[in-house]
Design an enzyme around this catalytic site. Structure first.
Site, mmCIF file in Angstrom:
data_model
loop_
_atom_site.group_PDB
_atom_site.id
_atom_site.type_symbol
_atom_site.label_atom_id
_atom_site.label_comp_id
_atom_site.label_asym_id
_atom_site.label_seq_id
_atom_site.Cartn_x
_atom_site.Cartn_y
_atom_site.Cartn_z
ATOM 1 N N HIS A 72 -4.955 -9.634 -7.227
ATOM 2 C CA HIS A 72 -3.650 -10.283 -7.356
ATOM 3 C C HIS A 72 -3.779 -11.763 -7.695
ATOM 4 C CE1 HIS A 72 -1.260 -7.035 -4.937
ATOM 5 N NE2 HIS A 72 -1.929 -6.542 -5.960
ATOM 6 N N GLU A 74 -2.431 -14.515 -6.473
ATOM 7 C CA GLU A 74 -2.669 -15.453 -5.371
ATOM 8 C C GLU A 74 -4.134 -15.415 -4.945
ATOM 9 O OE1 GLU A 74 1.236 -13.217 -4.348
ATOM 10 O OE2 GLU A 74 -0.584 -12.865 -5.517
ATOM 11 N N CYS A 100 2.202 -10.064 -1.612
ATOM 12 C CA CYS A 100 2.096 -8.831 -0.844
ATOM 13 C C CYS A 100 1.508 -9.188 0.524
ATOM 14 C CB CYS A 100 1.211 -7.818 -1.584
ATOM 15 S SG CYS A 100 -0.552 -8.252 -1.607
#
Length: 146
Positions: A72, A74, A100
């Site tokens: 992801h 981030e 998430c």
């Protein structure tokens, strides 16, 4: 009169949206920008493990309706900072979609104090735990905190 100058939130979220254009999984393009004192420390987008084929080219690895082949945005921003020896404690992150659960935990343990996001993405647990951990969540899609 000249053009209106972008405020800082608009500026950094615009950069996060541009970073998202590098995403290699067409199921969702997400970009992230880690910032401290109005200075960009790191960026990340969702994409395959470094050196491996991209989902867009090689197909998706699906599990429970989600492609799990990608790292992801981030997490990639945190990893990029770590690879380059950049301290992120006390920083803020601008991300095109809210983190998430796993990315939120990573950001919290990395010392991120504010998370600005452009759309809410699926995980309600983040809202309560952010409050408990004193991490500010700022929804830039609506202009207010959730």
């Amino acid at each position: 009169m000249g053009r209106k100058r972008a405020d800082w939130d608009t500026y950094f979220m615009s950069i996060a949206r541009e970073v998202a254009t590098r995403s290699t999984c067409d199921r969702k393009w997400v970009g992230a920008v880690i910032v401290r004192d109005k200075t960009i420390l790191s960026t990340g987008y969702n994409g395959s493990i470094r050196g491996l084929a991209h989902c867009d080219d090689d197909g998706h690895m699906m599990e429970n309706g989600h492609c799990i082949a990608t790292v992801h945005a981030e997490a990639n921003a945190v990893v990029q900072a770590a690879r380059n020896g950049v301290r992120i404690e006390g920083a803020e992150i601008y991300v095109t979609a809210s983190p998430c659960w796993n990315c939120f935990k990573l950001l919290a343990n990395g010392g991120i104090r504010k998370v600005y996001f452009g759309e809410f993405y699926r995980d309600e647990r983040v809202l309560e735990i952010a409050r408990q951990a004193r991490i500010e969540l700022i929804d830039l899609s609506a202009g207010e905190n959730p």
